[in-house]
Design a protein around this motif. Structure first.
Motif, PDB file in Angstrom:
ATOM      1  N   LEU A 137       0.812  -1.210   0.000  1.00 48.55           N
ATOM      2  CA  LEU A 137       0.000   0.000   0.000  1.00 48.55           C
ATOM      3  C   LEU A 137       0.854   1.274   0.000  1.00 48.55           C
ATOM      4  CD1 LEU A 137      -2.619  -1.068   2.682  1.00 48.55           C
ATOM      5  CD2 LEU A 137      -2.899  -1.113   0.197  1.00 48.55           C
ATOM      6  N   GLU A 138       2.141   1.103   0.111  1.00 43.79           N
ATOM      7  CA  GLU A 138       3.021   2.259   0.186  1.00 43.79           C
ATOM      8  C   GLU A 138       3.956   2.282  -1.019  1.00 43.79           C
ATOM      9  OE1 GLU A 138       2.427   4.324   2.525  1.00 43.79           O
ATOM     10  OE2 GLU A 138       1.092   3.044   3.701  1.00 43.79           O
ATOM     11  N   GLY A 139       4.939   3.138  -0.958  1.00 40.27           N
ATOM     12  CA  GLY A 139       5.979   3.135  -1.988  1.00 40.27           C
ATOM     13  C   GLY A 139       5.845   4.282  -2.963  1.00 40.27           C
ATOM     14  N   GLU A 140       6.981   4.659  -3.539  1.00 35.89           N
ATOM     15  CA  GLU A 140       7.065   5.757  -4.487  1.00 35.89           C
ATOM     16  C   GLU A 140       7.508   5.215  -5.831  1.00 35.89           C
ATOM     17  OE1 GLU A 140      10.243   8.890  -4.121  1.00 35.89           O
ATOM     18  OE2 GLU A 140       8.593   9.995  -3.212  1.00 35.89           O
ATOM     19  N   ILE A 141       7.011   5.790  -6.915  1.00 39.76           N
ATOM     20  CA  ILE A 141       7.405   5.350  -8.241  1.00 39.76           C
ATOM     21  C   ILE A 141       8.885   5.632  -8.458  1.00 39.76           C
ATOM     22  CG2 ILE A 141       7.127   5.796 -10.715  1.00 39.76           C
ATOM     23  CD1 ILE A 141       4.196   6.240 -10.225  1.00 39.76           C
ATOM     24  N   LYS A 142       9.608   4.611  -8.888  1.00 38.93           N
ATOM     25  CA  LYS A 142      11.033   4.751  -9.157  1.00 38.93           C
ATOM     26  C   LYS A 142      11.291   4.523 -10.643  1.00 38.93           C
ATOM     27  CE  LYS A 142      12.216   5.247  -4.787  1.00 38.93           C
ATOM     28  NZ  LYS A 142      12.747   6.523  -4.271  1.00 38.93           N
ATOM     29  N   VAL A 143      12.068   5.411 -11.252  1.00 35.98           N
ATOM     30  CA  VAL A 143      12.466   5.260 -12.645  1.00 35.98           C
ATOM     31  C   VAL A 143      13.947   5.585 -12.770  1.00 35.98           C
ATOM     32  CG1 VAL A 143      10.180   5.859 -13.551  1.00 35.98           C
ATOM     33  CG2 VAL A 143      11.904   7.654 -13.246  1.00 35.98           C
ATOM     34  N   LYS A 144      14.534   5.262 -13.895  1.00 31.28           N
ATOM     35  CA  LYS A 144      15.936   5.562 -14.151  1.00 31.28           C
ATOM     36  C   LYS A 144      16.128   7.071 -14.263  1.00 31.28           C
ATOM     37  CE  LYS A 144      19.615   4.673 -17.511  1.00 31.28           C
ATOM     38  NZ  LYS A 144      19.958   4.012 -18.800  1.00 31.28           N
ATOM     39  N   ASP A 145      17.194   7.574 -13.632  1.00 34.46           N
ATOM     40  CA  ASP A 145      17.494   9.004 -13.714  1.00 34.46           C
ATOM     41  C   ASP A 145      17.963   9.363 -15.122  1.00 34.46           C
ATOM     42  OD1 ASP A 145      16.887   9.713 -11.113  1.00 34.46           O
ATOM     43  OD2 ASP A 145      18.835   9.075 -10.361  1.00 34.46           O
ATOM     44  N   ALA A 146      17.364  10.410 -15.674  1.00 35.99           N
ATOM     45  CA  ALA A 146      17.771  10.885 -17.002  1.00 35.99           C
ATOM     46  C   ALA A 146      17.398  12.347 -17.148  1.00 35.99           C
ATOM     47  CB  ALA A 146      17.095  10.061 -18.103  1.00 35.99           C
ATOM     48  N   GLY A 147      18.368  13.171 -17.581  1.00 39.82           N
ATOM     49  CA  GLY A 147      18.087  14.567 -17.901  1.00 39.82           C
ATOM     50  C   GLY A 147      18.252  15.510 -16.732  1.00 39.82           C
ATOM     51  N   SER A 148      19.166  16.461 -16.869  1.00 36.21           N
ATOM     52  CA  SER A 148      19.299  17.525 -15.872  1.00 36.21           C
ATOM     53  C   SER A 148      18.486  18.728 -16.328  1.00 36.21           C
ATOM     54  CB  SER A 148      20.771  17.915 -15.707  1.00 36.21           C
ATOM     55  OG  SER A 148      21.270  18.481 -16.906  1.00 36.21           O
ATOM     56  N   TYR A 149      17.997  19.528 -15.377  1.00 35.39           N
ATOM     57  CA  TYR A 149      17.132  20.655 -15.719  1.00 35.39           C
ATOM     58  C   TYR A 149      17.214  21.716 -14.637  1.00 35.39           C
ATOM     59  CZ  TYR A 149      13.699  19.069 -12.250  1.00 35.39           C
ATOM     60  OH  TYR A 149      13.062  18.723 -11.090  1.00 35.39           O
ATOM     61  N   ASP A 150      16.698  22.885 -14.966  1.00 39.83           N
ATOM     62  CA  ASP A 150      16.666  24.004 -14.030  1.00 39.83           C
ATOM     63  C   ASP A 150      15.369  23.913 -13.218  1.00 39.83           C
ATOM     64  OD1 ASP A 150      16.318  26.468 -12.759  1.00 39.83           O
ATOM     65  OD2 ASP A 150      17.310  27.589 -14.362  1.00 39.83           O
ATOM     66  N   TYR A 151      15.473  23.416 -11.990  1.00 42.93           N
ATOM     67  CA  TYR A 151      14.271  23.223 -11.179  1.00 42.93           C
ATOM     68  C   TYR A 151      13.523  24.523 -10.948  1.00 42.93           C
ATOM     69  CZ  TYR A 151      11.328  22.957  -7.094  1.00 42.93           C
ATOM     70  OH  TYR A 151      10.258  23.086  -6.240  1.00 42.93           O
ATOM     71  N   ASP A 152      14.220  25.608 -10.650  1.00 41.15           N
ATOM     72  CA  ASP A 152      13.557  26.887 -10.359  1.00 41.15           C
ATOM     73  C   ASP A 152      12.724  27.353 -11.547  1.00 41.15           C
ATOM     74  OD1 ASP A 152      14.610  27.027  -7.811  1.00 41.15           O
ATOM     75  OD2 ASP A 152      16.419  28.079  -8.472  1.00 41.15           O
ATOM     76  N   LEU A 170       6.195  10.568 -21.041  1.00 45.19           N
ATOM     77  CA  LEU A 170       7.218  11.606 -21.169  1.00 45.19           C
ATOM     78  C   LEU A 170       8.458  11.231 -20.356  1.00 45.19           C
ATOM     79  CD1 LEU A 170       8.069  14.390 -22.214  1.00 45.19           C
ATOM     80  CD2 LEU A 170       6.915  15.405 -20.225  1.00 45.19           C
ATOM     81  N   SER A 171       8.243  10.685 -19.174  1.00 45.59           N
ATOM     82  CA  SER A 171       9.364  10.250 -18.350  1.00 45.59           C
ATOM     83  C   SER A 171      10.170   9.157 -19.054  1.00 45.59           C
ATOM     84  CB  SER A 171       8.844   9.728 -17.003  1.00 45.59           C
ATOM     85  OG  SER A 171       9.892   9.190 -16.224  1.00 45.59           O
ATOM     86  N   HIS A 172       9.466   8.167 -19.599  1.00 48.85           N
ATOM     87  CA  HIS A 172      10.149   7.099 -20.332  1.00 48.85           C
ATOM     88  C   HIS A 172      10.824   7.642 -21.591  1.00 48.85           C
ATOM     89  CE1 HIS A 172       8.973   3.795 -17.796  1.00 48.85           C
ATOM     90  NE2 HIS A 172       7.711   4.148 -17.854  1.00 48.85           N
ATOM     91  N   GLY A 173      10.189   8.645 -22.201  1.00 49.79           N
ATOM     92  CA  GLY A 173      10.786   9.268 -23.379  1.00 49.79           C
ATOM     93  C   GLY A 173      12.110   9.930 -23.053  1.00 49.79           C
ATOM     94  N   LEU A 174      12.148  10.611 -21.921  1.00 47.67           N
ATOM     95  CA  LEU A 174      13.397  11.258 -21.492  1.00 47.67           C
ATOM     96  C   LEU A 174      14.486  10.224 -21.221  1.00 47.67           C
ATOM     97  CD1 LEU A 174      11.842  13.926 -19.114  1.00 47.67           C
ATOM     98  CD2 LEU A 174      13.156  14.425 -21.185  1.00 47.67           C
ATOM     99  N   ILE A 175      14.083   9.095 -20.641  1.00 42.66           N
ATOM    100  CA  ILE A 175      15.045   8.032 -20.383  1.00 42.66           C
ATOM    101  C   ILE A 175      15.633   7.499 -21.691  1.00 42.66           C
ATOM    102  CG2 ILE A 175      15.284   5.665 -19.502  1.00 42.66           C
ATOM    103  CD1 ILE A 175      13.157   6.421 -17.388  1.00 42.66           C
ATOM    104  N   GLN A 176      14.783   7.445 -22.726  1.00 39.99           N
ATOM    105  CA  GLN A 176      15.249   6.927 -24.013  1.00 39.99           C
ATOM    106  C   GLN A 176      16.170   7.903 -24.739  1.00 39.99           C
ATOM    107  OE1 GLN A 176      12.251   5.058 -26.582  1.00 39.99           O
ATOM    108  NE2 GLN A 176      10.897   4.904 -24.800  1.00 39.99           N
ATOM    109  N   VAL A 177      15.886   9.190 -24.659  1.00 34.87           N
ATOM    110  CA  VAL A 177      16.644  10.148 -25.476  1.00 34.87           C
ATOM    111  C   VAL A 177      17.827  10.780 -24.738  1.00 34.87           C
ATOM    112  CG1 VAL A 177      14.596  10.672 -26.850  1.00 34.87           C
ATOM    113  CG2 VAL A 177      15.146  12.126 -24.875  1.00 34.87           C
ATOM    114  N   CYS A 178      17.835  10.685 -23.406  1.00 31.24           N
ATOM    115  CA  CYS A 178      18.952  11.234 -22.632  1.00 31.24           C
ATOM    116  C   CYS A 178      19.895  10.108 -22.219  1.00 31.24           C
ATOM    117  CB  CYS A 178      18.442  11.946 -21.378  1.00 31.24           C
ATOM    118  SG  CYS A 178      17.405  13.389 -21.711  1.00 31.24           S
ATOM    119  N   LYS A 179      21.174  10.353 -22.265  1.00 33.63           N
ATOM    120  CA  LYS A 179      22.162   9.330 -21.912  1.00 33.63           C
ATOM    121  C   LYS A 179      22.110   8.999 -20.420  1.00 33.63           C
ATOM    122  CE  LYS A 179      25.446  10.520 -25.582  1.00 33.63           C
ATOM    123  NZ  LYS A 179      26.844  10.973 -25.895  1.00 33.63           N
ATOM    124  N   ASP A 180      22.032  10.031 -19.602  1.00 35.50           N
ATOM    125  CA  ASP A 180      22.009   9.821 -18.157  1.00 35.50           C
ATOM    126  C   ASP A 180      21.468  11.070 -17.468  1.00 35.50           C
ATOM    127  OD1 ASP A 180      24.148  11.709 -18.080  1.00 35.50           O
ATOM    128  OD2 ASP A 180      25.576  10.076 -18.396  1.00 35.50           O
TER     129      ASP A 180
END
Length: 583
Positions: free
Chosen positions: A370-385, A470-480
């Motif tokens: 019943l708990e847990g957070e979605i985990k995906v591969k890290d990909a793409g750096s960005y300006d959070y602000d 979109l998240s999976h797309g970023l994983i595919q097009v970004c190296k890391d």
């Protein structure tokens, strides 16, 4: 006619928990709004659910001989895939396969379908059966959407649940699924109401005058297919409008089930929530008489009661089950079955059907499910602000536009689109700080989860799938995670996101949905990498929805929607315009 109602102030979770545990029969997860019971490891478990507001469906039908679990969404909104998958995992721990019985509404089909896909990916034996029994929406109007699900859904629960209890150890998930399909194929339902229901916490809205009533009423406050004026007598509404919709063999658009002279038929008169038991009994008597006099049908079983409601809906529905044809089909596959009526009459301790004393000892629960957070591969750096600035501006513009969106949805839907989108917008802004130290792929994945949690319904499902893509797309097009997300990479990820969404909906440009704004935005941004031009393309697409009829969603069930812009498409554009204002 004046409709009087009261406001409900306590949280939905408390209401559901009180409804469920007050019956002393089952167990409730407040966090996930899942009602479940201890199932049999040798038998198939059945899960259903949907938006709240239809009680006792579906929570009241959890019990031995019916459902193994019910998943409760917000009012008239589908539960999220996370809720549904949690329920699947819970009952799968002590069952031999899981069958999802789903009402044919876009949000429910999307969320339960995606949950089944995820469950199968986890190695869980899971199938989906979509129920649709409404005859108000004919083949021409229903098109690819199909019939809506109404009170006949409860009979599918009861009969399939009895089969699962008695025979699923032998015939497994495939056999249990087949039973549900056979019952659905032999069901027809038509509803009618004097008024729309009053949804707690929302302004009461209705286009009906005191001299009018609606034929073909759904269970989500959507308009019927025909307004009757003046209001016919009870005898006339049954004999001249409702029964012909179910039994007129010359109406090829709405004649879904054959009924022959000697067929055994079960009749269900369902209270939409606001009709007295006395009146329901009278309606059952009239219906029984007209069936015998006008159609030579004498029901072998008559069920009356409050089973599938629309809160305090001041109306009722008539359901017919061709028991003979259903029995014949069942016998071809399961020779032990003498009659479908035996399954309909089989004992159950589900309180929404009939009340029996049951074991109230709570089962052990794997709380990690019943708990847990979605985990995906890290990909793409960005300006959070900068990202946070865009999200806040988009949310602010969407909230500002809510009255206009709601106004549109009251004309072509059930009036909740604006509220739903605002819930999502608030969810985004409230959870933004959580994304500050994540890669863009992970932030978008978490955003998908937030949207699903806060929005619910069809919109929540569509946006959640879109963002997940979109998240999976970023994983595919970004190296890391160190790859800077450029406009080119973002455009590629958007294309993948759109393709992902199209796997789960048949809506395309020209369907009068949010896709009419989304696809032009994605295509233009991919082509020009110019956000302003992409927003202009989306705006043009949204405006175009006011020139043709809707093919999907609740707007596809109502009358002419060709002059009204799709509220979902408008909402997307308003969010994009907000981002554009600070881009």
């Amino acid at each position: 006619m004046t409709v009087k109602s009261f406001e409900v102030s306590e949280p939905l979770e408390s209401s559901l928990k009180g409804f469920c545990l007050g019956k002393s029969f089952n167990y409730f997860s407040t966090r996930r709004k899942i009602l479940f019971r201890k199932t049999d490891s040798k038998k198939v478990a059945i899960i259903s659910g949907g938006g709240s507001g239809h009680e006792p469906a579906h929570a009241g039908f959890v019990g031995k001989g019916m459902l193994g679990a019910a998943v409760c969404g917000d009012v008239f909104a589908s539960p999220s895939t996370k809720q549904i998958l949690n329920a699947i995992q819970l009952v799968n721990e002590n069952s031999n396969g899981v069958l999802l019985i789903v009402k044919n509404y876009t949000g429910d089909v999307l969320h339960f379908g995606l949950s089944a896909e995820r469950a199968r990916a986890l190695g869980i034996n899971c199938e989906v059966v979509v129920v649709g029994d409404d005859t108000a929406v004919g083949r021409e109007k229903g098109g690819m959407v199909g019939r809506r699900a109404l009170a006949g859904t409860v009979l599918v629960h009861k009969i399939t649940g009895a089969f699962a209890e008695e025979y699923s150890e032998k015939y497994g998930l495939a056999g249990t699924s087949k039973v549900a399909k056979i019952i659905n194929e032999n069901l027809v339902t038509i509803g009618t109401s004097l008024e729309h229901c009053k949804v707690p916490g929302r302004k009461f809205e209705s286009n009906l005058e005191s001299t009018q009533m609606e034929l073909g009423m759904g269970i989500h406050n959507e308009p019927g297919v025909k307004v009757l004026e003046p209001i016919p007598s009870t005898e006339d509404i049954i004999s001249k409008y409702m029964l012909p919709s179910l039994l007129d063999s010359t109406d090829k658009d709405r004649y879904f089930v054959d009924f022959e002279k000697d067929d055994e038929v079960a009749l269900l008169i369902n209270n939409l929530g606001g009709v007295s038991n006395f009146i329901i009994s009278s309606i059952a008597s009239y219906t029984n008489d007209f069936l015998k006099t006008n159609y030579a049908i004498e029901p072998v079983k008559v069920i009356t009661g409050t089973l599938m409601t629309a809160f305090n809906g001041n109306g009722f529905s008539i359901t017919l089950l061709n028991a003979t044809k259903a029995t014949n089909e069942l016998k071809k596959n399961f020779p032990e079955i003498h009659s479908v009526l035996d399954l309909l009459n089989a004992e159950t301790n589900a309180p929404g059907w009939t009340v029996h004393p049951v074991d109230t000892k709570a089962p052990s629960v794997n709380k990690s499910l019943l708990e847990g957070e979605i985990k995906v591969k890290d990909a793409g750096s960005y300006d959070y602000d900068l990202f946070a600035k865009w999200m806040k501006a988009g949310a602010a513009q969407l909230i500002k536009s809510e009255p206009h969106i709601t106004s549109l949805d009251t004309k072509v839907g059930d009036g909740d689109c604006g509220y739903t989108l605002v819930s999502g917008a608030n969810g985004i802004t409230e959870n933004l700080p959580k994304f500050s130290k994540k890669s863009l792929s992970e932030a978008i994945a978490q955003l998908s989860d937030v949207i699903e949690e806060t929005m619910g319904g069809t919109s929540g499902g569509l946006y959640s799938i879109l963002l997940s893509g979109l998240s999976h797309g970023l994983i595919q097009v970004c190296k890391d995670e160190n790859t800077s997300v450029t406009k080119d990479l973002l455009a590629q990820a958007f294309e993948i996101s759109l393709e992902t969404l199209y796997k789960y909906t048949n809506a395309r440009v020209g369907s009068s949905t949010m896709v009419d704004a989304l696809e032009p935005f994605v295509k233009e941004f991919s082509k020009s990498k110019d956000f302003k031009k992409a927003v202009q393309a989306a705006d043009a697409g949204a405006k175009s929805t006011g020139t043709f009829e809707a093919k999907f969603g609740r707007a596809s069930y109502v009358g002419d929607s060709s002059s009204i812009e799709d509220p979902g498409a408008v909402g997307l554009v308003e969010f994009l315009k907000g981002i554009e204002s600070v881009f």
